[in-house]
Write a protein that holds these residues in place. Sequence first.
Motif, short mmCIF file in Angstrom:
data_model
loop_
_atom_site.label_atom_id
_atom_site.label_comp_id
_atom_site.label_asym_id
_atom_site.label_seq_id
_atom_site.Cartn_x
_atom_site.Cartn_y
_atom_site.Cartn_z
N SER A 59 3.04 -0.88 8.68
CA SER A 59 2.07 0.00 9.71
C SER A 59 1.40 1.32 9.09
O SER A 59 0.17 1.54 9.72
N VAL A 60 1.76 1.40 7.65
CA VAL A 60 0.87 2.59 7.24
C VAL A 60 -0.52 1.90 6.94
O VAL A 60 -0.90 0.71 6.79
N THR A 61 -1.53 2.63 7.57
CA THR A 61 -3.13 2.53 7.49
C THR A 61 -3.22 1.07 8.40
O THR A 61 -4.14 0.30 8.23
N ASN A 62 -2.36 0.81 9.24
CA ASN A 62 -2.32 -0.32 10.16
C ASN A 62 -2.59 -1.82 9.53
O ASN A 62 -3.24 -2.37 9.93
N ILE A 63 -1.99 -1.88 8.41
CA ILE A 63 -2.05 -2.98 7.47
C ILE A 63 -1.71 -4.16 8.35
O ILE A 63 -2.70 -5.25 8.35
N ASP A 64 -0.55 -4.18 9.15
CA ASP A 64 0.09 -5.48 9.62
C ASP A 64 -0.10 -5.21 11.02
O ASP A 64 -0.44 -5.91 12.10
N MET A 160 -1.48 10.18 3.77
CA MET A 160 -2.31 9.45 3.04
C MET A 160 -3.71 10.10 2.54
O MET A 160 -3.91 10.99 3.17
N PRO A 161 -4.22 9.56 1.46
CA PRO A 161 -5.69 10.17 1.08
C PRO A 161 -6.45 10.28 2.27
O PRO A 161 -6.66 9.36 2.93
N ALA A 162 -7.43 11.25 1.96
CA ALA A 162 -8.53 11.55 3.01
C ALA A 162 -9.67 10.31 2.43
O ALA A 162 -9.62 9.84 1.27
N PRO A 163 -10.58 10.12 3.30
CA PRO A 163 -10.79 10.71 4.47
C PRO A 163 -10.08 9.96 5.69
O PRO A 163 -9.93 10.67 6.84
#
Length: 554
Positions: A59-64, A160-163
């Motif tokens: 789910s992180v950064t909407n990977i899957d 998580m890193p910006a931006p």
Amino acid sequence: MKATRLGAAGLAAALLGALVAATPASATPDAAGATTATAACTTDPATPKRQFRALWIASVTNIDWPSKASQTAPDQVARQKAEYLEWLDLAERLNHNAVVVQVRPTADAFWPSPHEPWSEYLTGVRGQDPGWDPLAFLVDESHKRNLEFHAWMNPYRVSMPAPGGAGADISKLAPNHPARQHPDWVFAYPPAGVAGSRLYYNPGIPEVREFVETAMMDAVKRYDIDAVHFDDYFYPYPSGTHQYPDDATFAQYNRGFTDKADWRRDNINLLIQEMNAKIKAVKPWVKFGVSPFGIWRNKSADPLGSDTTGSQSYDIISADTRKWVKEEWIDYIVPQLYWYIGQYPAADYARLVPWWAETVRGTRVQLYIGQADYKSGDPAYGSFWMNPRELSDHLTLNRSYPEVQGNIHFSAVQVRANRLGATDIYAAEHYSRPALIPTMSHLPAKPLLMPVVTRSVREDDGVRLSWQQPADGVGPLGTATSYAIYRFDGVKLAGKCDFADATHLVDTVRATDGRVQSWVDTTAEPGKRYTYYVTALDRLANESPASPPAFVLR
């Protein structure tokens, strides 16, 4: 499933059958997950009866899941539910038996947590209530498909890193984020102002360790998950020459350690040990697994290490993964062996699999392998990954090591992409039949009575079987969570070895409420004779003796 009772005659027959039946399911598992009753049987290695098979759904950064697009969809919740069901469809098509779903990616939650804010990956806004309980839905729908649900959590990552993420700016976290209430609990790494900087909870602070354990245990206590799953993020991976800003923490909480590296490893050891103890104290049947970086230590640094020259988790992220296995603080380990076979001395898949097999040998910790589906067919990772058979060759090599009891594939979108047809190849060669979850003999179990098939008839859409589970969960007997169905061509009385692999296993189904269970064999050929057997499985996949045969003669 609710307990049901047959009539006295039926129950007596079932009890008698349970006493005299001699199926592999009632034997004692050995260290490799086989059984003493089936050890002498000739089995097909391509159709193992028991093998862990799963997708990582990140789910992180909407990977899957959920997709980024779902956040702005007018029917956001319906869209996200539909997307998840599509992943379960994929898992079923591949004859998988579990999903590993990331539900706490950045010190947030995919459920209404009293400790942490809602995850931004649901709505696009940190801390925003999505208006539903995703974790309840994820678990329920997975179980309907008879897939184990492993709740994937990251203990210490806060941003998580910006931006795209909050980076090192604590003010960009959700207003109710614990890190904003306790800024002394976090550090930025690499330092603020450096590309890739993000926030982490400080593993060296005892209150932090207690808090993250409490936050994760909330999901264990409130939801019917089958396992807690950590990946490889403990202390941050090193970035250049930047050092962790934990000198003051070490001075205050060193617990008598004089070497900071040893102290950091002990901080993570305590997390693993304590988390396992807390899980088992609340729900002894819930598993605890970790999928670490694939190299513990190199042989050049430690004679117990592997014949590799790559980065070492022991040193770079303070993860003493070998110790976790030897101390049996975890139930399973999934080293991320994201390298190809041969001509790669830094980390050859063919060298690491036997090392991990030897590491778990003699322990009760099960070994699954993390597979790099994301590299398959991507020229950026080199020519070896342009071989459509590379992943299938990995699974073939695993057969030489009985300690390897399964695989998890990273990640769902890459599995579905099926570049070069690689997914189709390994699925056809290794996942052509269903498989039961490997049992764990150290976790609690009660004996199960065999099911009693009450009806087997041909209908328009196939052969329908109906059965009952006698004395389900009554007294010293276990509760049937699911059922396995075996099918034989013609009229046949099956022997022990007929159940030793998955050659005749046609399906597994979740138990439902009510006295009568039912299933339709939609693959049955019209007019063909069949013999069916049904076994009961508890939530840890311990199997009952087989039912008496049920014949379909026309």
